[in-house]
Motif scaffolding. Structure first.
Motif, PDB file in Angstrom:
ATOM      1  N   GLY A   1       6.111 -11.197 -11.243  1.00  0.00           N
ATOM      2  CA  GLY A   1       7.113 -12.233 -11.005  1.00  0.00           C
ATOM      3  C   GLY A   1       6.835 -13.505 -11.781  1.00  0.00           C
ATOM      4  N   TRP A   2       7.861 -14.002 -12.483  1.00  0.00           N
ATOM      5  CA  TRP A   2       7.657 -15.189 -13.321  1.00  0.00           C
ATOM      6  C   TRP A   2       7.340 -16.433 -12.500  1.00  0.00           C
ATOM      7  CZ3 TRP A   2      10.597 -19.580 -12.900  1.00  0.00           C
ATOM      8  CH2 TRP A   2      11.832 -19.470 -12.243  1.00  0.00           C
ATOM      9  N   LYS A   3       7.898 -16.517 -11.286  1.00  0.00           N
ATOM     10  CA  LYS A   3       7.606 -17.679 -10.444  1.00  0.00           C
ATOM     11  C   LYS A   3       6.127 -17.718 -10.068  1.00  0.00           C
ATOM     12  CE  LYS A   3      12.176 -18.226  -8.306  1.00  0.00           C
ATOM     13  NZ  LYS A   3      12.930 -18.226  -7.021  1.00  0.00           N
ATOM     14  N   ASN A   4       5.577 -16.551  -9.757  1.00  0.00           N
ATOM     15  CA  ASN A   4       4.161 -16.487  -9.401  1.00  0.00           C
ATOM     16  C   ASN A   4       3.276 -16.804 -10.606  1.00  0.00           C
ATOM     17  OD1 ASN A   4       4.687 -15.726  -6.704  1.00  0.00           O
ATOM     18  ND2 ASN A   4       4.940 -13.599  -7.320  1.00  0.00           N
TER      19      ASN A   4
ATOM     20  N   PRO B   1      -0.355 -10.469  -6.192  1.00  0.00           N
ATOM     21  CA  PRO B   1       1.015 -10.784  -5.804  1.00  0.00           C
ATOM     22  C   PRO B   1       1.137 -12.149  -5.133  1.00  0.00           C
ATOM     23  CG  PRO B   1       0.041  -9.287  -4.217  1.00  0.00           C
ATOM     24  CD  PRO B   1      -0.987  -9.491  -5.301  1.00  0.00           C
ATOM     25  N   GLY B   2       2.362 -12.656  -5.150  1.00  0.00           N
ATOM     26  CA  GLY B   2       2.695 -13.809  -4.332  1.00  0.00           C
ATOM     27  C   GLY B   2       3.329 -13.318  -3.047  1.00  0.00           C
TER      28      GLY B   2
ATOM     29  N   GLY C   1       0.811  -1.214   0.000  1.00  0.00           N
ATOM     30  CA  GLY C   1       0.000   0.000   0.000  1.00  0.00           C
ATOM     31  C   GLY C   1       0.842   1.261   0.000  1.00  0.00           C
ATOM     32  N   LYS C   2       1.866   1.283   0.814  1.00  0.00           N
ATOM     33  CA  LYS C   2       2.775   2.431   0.855  1.00  0.00           C
ATOM     34  C   LYS C   2       3.451   2.631  -0.488  1.00  0.00           C
ATOM     35  CE  LYS C   2       6.993   4.085   3.153  1.00  0.00           C
ATOM     36  NZ  LYS C   2       7.985   3.804   4.240  1.00  0.00           N
ATOM     37  N   GLU C   3       3.939   1.553  -1.071  1.00  0.00           N
ATOM     38  CA  GLU C   3       4.641   1.651  -2.350  1.00  0.00           C
ATOM     39  C   GLU C   3       3.693   2.031  -3.490  1.00  0.00           C
ATOM     40  OE1 GLU C   3       7.790   1.693  -2.652  1.00  0.00           O
ATOM     41  OE2 GLU C   3       8.274   1.078  -0.605  1.00  0.00           O
TER      42      GLU C   3
ATOM     43  N   ALA D   1       8.664  -3.617  -6.080  1.00  0.00           N
ATOM     44  CA  ALA D   1       8.515  -4.275  -7.384  1.00  0.00           C
ATOM     45  C   ALA D   1       7.066  -4.669  -7.652  1.00  0.00           C
ATOM     46  CB  ALA D   1       9.429  -5.493  -7.452  1.00  0.00           C
ATOM     47  N   VAL D   2       6.397  -5.164  -6.630  1.00  0.00           N
ATOM     48  CA  VAL D   2       4.992  -5.545  -6.765  1.00  0.00           C
ATOM     49  C   VAL D   2       4.139  -4.319  -7.086  1.00  0.00           C
ATOM     50  CG1 VAL D   2       2.969  -6.394  -5.512  1.00  0.00           C
ATOM     51  CG2 VAL D   2       5.158  -7.598  -5.308  1.00  0.00           C
TER      52      VAL D   2
END
Length: 256
Positions: free
Chosen positions: A228-231, A181-182, A14-16, A209-210
């Protein structure tokens, strides 16, 4: 200049997100319970980005608290163009053992508050024909989550609600996006108890990044953003496995 209201803006994603929208030239309205943290963020935003930052403190975990925030927005004559529903909570543990109050509060914050705020602010957005809604969900939306059953179910609601709302608003000029997000570096891991799990600690992304991915996806009017590619791989893989397999796997990973 457009105005964005962000819930759960005192920390983490939220901050970001607040910083991303401010950097994009939008006024921001910061909503959470922690007045000190919000004021500190507001000062940082004004200094770094030269835009207005308004602080509204309130308890989003009750309907009366949500309504008080909406009333403050109206009393201050703030016209919200974009609503970012970020506030949320989780709890690791078996449904029959976790506090019912904790789980009810989770549904209130993750589901009811998000819905109530959107309903309160959306009609004016539709009338003006610009802005929209960015809902912060989770990759948990894509499968059942033993040992976090209520949390996973609440995030499935966020995804389904966002997709349905997007279709309803097609042609209005509004953007509707779900950020999924993950595991993310934030206070969520500690607050929910998930931080102690190997799967959480080994694959986290930064909140910055998210938020950047979510902001850019919202600006592009993407329907769903999975950073993210993993997610993305994890979500894709759930489509190829029977639901019984995914829930057993998640239950094992989240064993308590």
């Amino acid at each position: 200049m457009a105005t964005t209201l962000i819930t759960g803006a005192s920390s983490g994603i939220g901050k970001e997100l607040a910083i991303q929208f401010a950097a994009g030239g939008q006024y921001v309205v910061l909503v959470a319970r922690s007045e000190d943290k919000l004021n500190e963020l507001a000062d940082q935003i004004r200094k770094d980005h030269g835009v207005s930052a308004t602080v509204i403190c309130g308890d989003l975990a009750t309907t009366s608290g949500v309504d008080q925030i909406v009333n403050q927005v109206k009393e201050r004559d703030i016209h919200v163009d974009t609503l970012v529903n970020n506030a949320g909570m989780g709890a690791l543990g078996k449904f029959a053992e976790l506090s019912i109050d904790r789980q009810t509060d989770m549904l209130m914050l993750n589901v009811v508050t998000l819905t109530r705020l959107t309903r309160a602010l959306l009609p004016d957005m539709i009338e003006r024909g610009h802005g929209g809604v960015l809902n912060v969900g989770s990759i948990a939306a894509y499968q059942a989550g033993p040992n976090m059953s209520v949390y996973y179910a609440s995030k499935a609601y966020v995804l389904s609600f966002t997709e349905g709302l997007r279709e309803e608003l097609a042609g209005t000029g509004l953007h509707v996006t779900c950020l999924e997000p993950g595991p993310t570096e934030s206070s969520f891991g500690e607050d929910s108890g998930m931080g102690k799990l190997d799967v959480f600690s080994s694959s986290t992304m930064s909140a910055q990044a998210v938020a950047k991915a979510g902001y850019e996806g919202y600006c592009d009017n993407d329907d769903v953003v999975i950073p993210g590619w993993k997610n993305r791989l994890m979500v894709t893989s759930t489509g190829f496995l029977p639901r019984i397999a995914t829930r057993k796997l998640v239950g094992k990973l989240q064993g308590v």
